[in-house]
Design a protein around this motif. Structure first.
Motif, mmCIF file in Angstrom:
data_model
loop_
_atom_site.group_PDB
_atom_site.id
_atom_site.type_symbol
_atom_site.label_atom_id
_atom_site.label_comp_id
_atom_site.label_asym_id
_atom_site.label_seq_id
_atom_site.Cartn_x
_atom_site.Cartn_y
_atom_site.Cartn_z
ATOM 1 N N VAL A 9 -42.538 4.414 18.217
ATOM 2 C CA VAL A 9 -42.856 3.729 19.466
ATOM 3 C C VAL A 9 -43.884 2.625 19.219
ATOM 4 C CG1 VAL A 9 -43.945 4.010 21.732
ATOM 5 C CG2 VAL A 9 -42.274 5.704 20.924
ATOM 6 N N SER A 10 -44.901 2.945 18.400
ATOM 7 C CA SER A 10 -45.939 1.956 18.097
ATOM 8 C C SER A 10 -45.362 0.743 17.388
ATOM 9 C CB SER A 10 -47.030 2.603 17.241
ATOM 10 O OG SER A 10 -48.009 1.643 16.872
ATOM 11 N N TRP A 11 -44.501 0.973 16.387
ATOM 12 C CA TRP A 11 -43.896 -0.138 15.651
ATOM 13 C C TRP A 11 -42.994 -0.964 16.568
ATOM 14 C CZ3 TRP A 11 -45.267 -2.616 11.601
ATOM 15 C CH2 TRP A 11 -45.938 -1.985 10.560
ATOM 16 N N ALA A 12 -42.224 -0.308 17.437
ATOM 17 C CA ALA A 12 -41.340 -1.035 18.348
ATOM 18 C C ALA A 12 -42.146 -1.931 19.285
ATOM 19 C CB ALA A 12 -40.496 -0.048 19.156
ATOM 20 N N ASP A 13 -43.312 -1.436 19.732
ATOM 21 C CA ASP A 13 -44.178 -2.247 20.594
ATOM 22 C C ASP A 13 -44.740 -3.442 19.820
ATOM 23 O OD1 ASP A 13 -43.766 -0.553 22.716
ATOM 24 O OD2 ASP A 13 -45.577 0.642 22.350
ATOM 25 N N GLN A 14 -45.071 -3.223 18.540
ATOM 26 C CA GLN A 14 -45.669 -4.299 17.740
ATOM 27 C C GLN A 14 -44.674 -5.421 17.457
ATOM 28 O OE1 GLN A 14 -48.077 -3.208 14.246
ATOM 29 N NE2 GLN A 14 -48.142 -1.099 15.041
ATOM 30 N N VAL A 15 -43.462 -5.060 17.056
ATOM 31 C CA VAL A 15 -42.493 -6.098 16.654
ATOM 32 C C VAL A 15 -41.750 -6.673 17.844
ATOM 33 C CG1 VAL A 15 -42.206 -4.978 14.420
ATOM 34 C CG2 VAL A 15 -40.574 -4.480 16.243
ATOM 35 N N GLY A 16 -41.786 -5.963 18.967
ATOM 36 C CA GLY A 16 -41.111 -6.451 20.171
ATOM 37 C C GLY A 16 -39.759 -5.797 20.361
ATOM 38 N N ALA A 23 -35.625 -9.858 22.259
ATOM 39 C CA ALA A 23 -35.610 -11.146 21.570
ATOM 40 C C ALA A 23 -34.817 -12.137 22.428
ATOM 41 C CB ALA A 23 -34.976 -11.006 20.193
ATOM 42 N N GLU A 24 -35.172 -13.413 22.329
ATOM 43 C CA GLU A 24 -34.478 -14.429 23.113
ATOM 44 C C GLU A 24 -33.191 -14.831 22.392
ATOM 45 O OE1 GLU A 24 -35.162 -18.930 24.895
ATOM 46 O OE2 GLU A 24 -36.880 -17.720 24.246
ATOM 47 N N ILE A 25 -32.079 -14.636 23.052
ATOM 48 C CA ILE A 25 -30.767 -14.985 22.502
ATOM 49 C C ILE A 25 -30.036 -15.843 23.526
ATOM 50 C CG2 ILE A 25 -28.562 -14.092 21.635
ATOM 51 C CD1 ILE A 25 -29.977 -11.516 20.924
ATOM 52 N N GLY A 26 -29.777 -17.107 23.158
ATOM 53 C CA GLY A 26 -29.100 -18.022 24.078
ATOM 54 C C GLY A 26 -29.896 -18.291 25.326
ATOM 55 N N GLY A 27 -31.216 -18.292 25.190
ATOM 56 C CA GLY A 27 -32.071 -18.568 26.333
ATOM 57 C C GLY A 27 -32.290 -17.385 27.240
ATOM 58 N N VAL A 28 -31.750 -16.212 26.847
ATOM 59 C CA VAL A 28 -31.891 -15.011 27.673
ATOM 60 C C VAL A 28 -32.513 -13.901 26.833
ATOM 61 C CG1 VAL A 28 -30.667 -13.285 29.057
ATOM 62 C CG2 VAL A 28 -29.864 -15.655 29.032
ATOM 63 N N MET A 29 -33.474 -13.200 27.399
ATOM 64 C CA MET A 29 -34.095 -12.094 26.687
ATOM 65 C C MET A 29 -33.131 -10.906 26.646
ATOM 66 S SD MET A 29 -36.912 -13.282 25.662
ATOM 67 C CE MET A 29 -37.714 -11.782 25.071
ATOM 68 N N GLN A 30 -32.870 -10.441 25.432
ATOM 69 C CA GLN A 30 -31.951 -9.329 25.227
ATOM 70 C C GLN A 30 -32.668 -8.220 24.458
ATOM 71 O OE1 GLN A 30 -28.937 -9.128 26.396
ATOM 72 N NE2 GLN A 30 -28.464 -11.246 26.991
ATOM 73 N N PRO A 31 -32.364 -6.952 24.757
ATOM 74 C CA PRO A 31 -32.989 -5.860 23.998
ATOM 75 C C PRO A 31 -32.518 -5.851 22.551
ATOM 76 C CG PRO A 31 -31.280 -4.998 25.460
ATOM 77 C CD PRO A 31 -31.468 -6.448 25.823
ATOM 78 N N ARG A 32 -33.440 -5.629 21.631
ATOM 79 C CA ARG A 32 -33.086 -5.546 20.219
ATOM 80 C C ARG A 32 -32.492 -4.158 19.917
ATOM 81 N NH1 ARG A 32 -38.464 -8.474 18.270
ATOM 82 N NH2 ARG A 32 -37.598 -10.406 17.430
ATOM 83 N N PRO A 33 -31.441 -4.101 19.140
ATOM 84 C CA PRO A 33 -30.948 -2.786 18.689
ATOM 85 C C PRO A 33 -32.003 -2.105 17.831
ATOM 86 C CG PRO A 33 -29.310 -4.516 18.291
ATOM 87 C CD PRO A 33 -30.596 -5.202 18.662
ATOM 88 N N GLU A 34 -31.985 -0.793 17.807
ATOM 89 C CA GLU A 34 -32.959 -0.060 17.001
ATOM 90 C C GLU A 34 -32.881 -0.460 15.533
ATOM 91 O OE1 GLU A 34 -32.864 4.328 15.672
ATOM 92 O OE2 GLU A 34 -34.083 4.335 17.492
ATOM 93 N N ARG A 35 -31.663 -0.748 15.054
ATOM 94 C CA ARG A 35 -31.495 -1.139 13.651
ATOM 95 C C ARG A 35 -32.327 -2.376 13.329
ATOM 96 N NH1 ARG A 35 -28.509 -5.064 11.602
ATOM 97 N NH2 ARG A 35 -27.397 -5.355 13.573
#
Length: 310
Positions: free
Chosen positions: A270-277, A280-292
């Motif tokens: 959880v801590s690492w996920a909070d740190q790296v975000g 991510a912005e994809i095509g001008g829209v914020m999208q959730p990053r896959p866990e991978r």
């Protein structure tokens, strides 16, 4: 993730034959490269001989009863904190003169049996790669595992019957039974399975009258290593690096990131996920990053990996 990530529930006790059948279904899904996420149920054809197991009846009488009971088995677990439930088998048919079983596996069942993040894959690999006595003993111990017991004691006559060796009179002698059946089976289980097994003969006077098995189920990190070892060629299994300064045996940075991530506690992830975000912005829209992607970026940021994933 704990070994109870996939829970099997049934109104009637699960027999070793049913456990073995579930393992074979999981192994068949793996061999046919069925993805873990499917939109619809999957029809799977498996030779009945394979489902009956080594040393099983030549007909399908008991297999039919086994499949009937598998329909009543519920599987459950959690995905991202949300509980789910399904059945492992929705429908079955015996075809081609009794030589092939056609099975309908629902989507949740496919996901549970194909997910590399729980012990099902390891147990399927173990049951599939083990043969004869090793497979039979593994099924017996896994059956007791669901009772939550750290050990189990079998009377010697009962154990011979469960291991299917009552017709071999030479195995009436415990030393022969141990050397030719129990010791090889335990060695194979400890090598391929998710459990470390220790056997202790119990004597009454001078004669062995029972056998106690103590087991310790591996934690998720060790289990992940078991998956990796089981997937390696037999010529390289269990081999260590020659020197400490040699290149790491895991050369794939994505695989290294996965193993590093699985070794973290839930709080650290959880801590690492909070740190790296988490987005991510994809095509001008914020999208959730896959866990991978999160774990690969975190692995690189930790200083143990190479370039961060894009």
């Amino acid at each position: 993730m704990p070994s109870s990530a996939l829970a099997l529930e049934s109104e009637q006790p699960l027999t070793p034959a049913m456990v073995s059948a579930v393992w074979e279904i999981a192994a068949a899904l793996d061999e046919q490269r069925v993805p873990s996420q499917v939109p619809n149920s999957v029809w799977l054809e498996v030779p009945t001989l394979r489902l009956r197991g080594e040393g099983g009846r030549a007909d399908n009488i008991w297999l039919r009863k086994c499949l009937d009971r598998l329909i009543g088995i519920k599987i459950s677990g959690e995905h991202r904190g949300d509980p789910w439930g399904a059945v492992v088998l929705a429908e079955w048919h015996i075809l081609q003169g009794g030589s092939v079983a056609r099975l309908l596996i629902p989507p949740a069942g496919v996901h549970a049996l194909r997910s590399p993040s729980n012990f099902t894959k390891i147990e399927a690999a173990a049951a599939h790669q083990l043969t004869g006595h090793g497979r039979r003993l593994y099924a017996l111990l896994a059956d007791k595992k669901r009772l939550g017991r750290p050990y189990w004691t079998f009377e010697l006559g009962e154990l011979r019957t469960l291991m299917g060796v009552t017709k071999q009179k030479s195995y009436d002698r415990f030393n022969t039974f141990r050397q030719r059946v129990l010791d090889p089976a335990i060695d194979a289980i400890n090598d391929y399975g998710t459990v470390t097994v220790r056997m202790t003969p119990e004597k009454r006077g001078r004669s062995v009258h029972a056998v106690r098995f103590d087991w310790r189920w591996k934690d998720p990190h060790n289990a992940a290593e078991t998956v990796t070892e089981n997937d390696r060629h037999s010529s390289t299994r269990r081999k260590q690096q020659a020197t400490d300064d040699a290149p790491p045996m895991i050369e794939d940075p994505k695989e290294a990131a996965r193993l590093w991530w699985e070794d973290l506690s839930e709080e650290e992830r959880v801590s690492w996920a909070d740190q790296v975000g988490r987005e991510a912005e994809i095509g001008g829209v914020m999208q959730p990053r896959p866990e991978r992607i999160i774990r690969e970026i975190a692995f690189a940021a930790s200083g143990q990996g190479g370039q961060a994933a894009q």
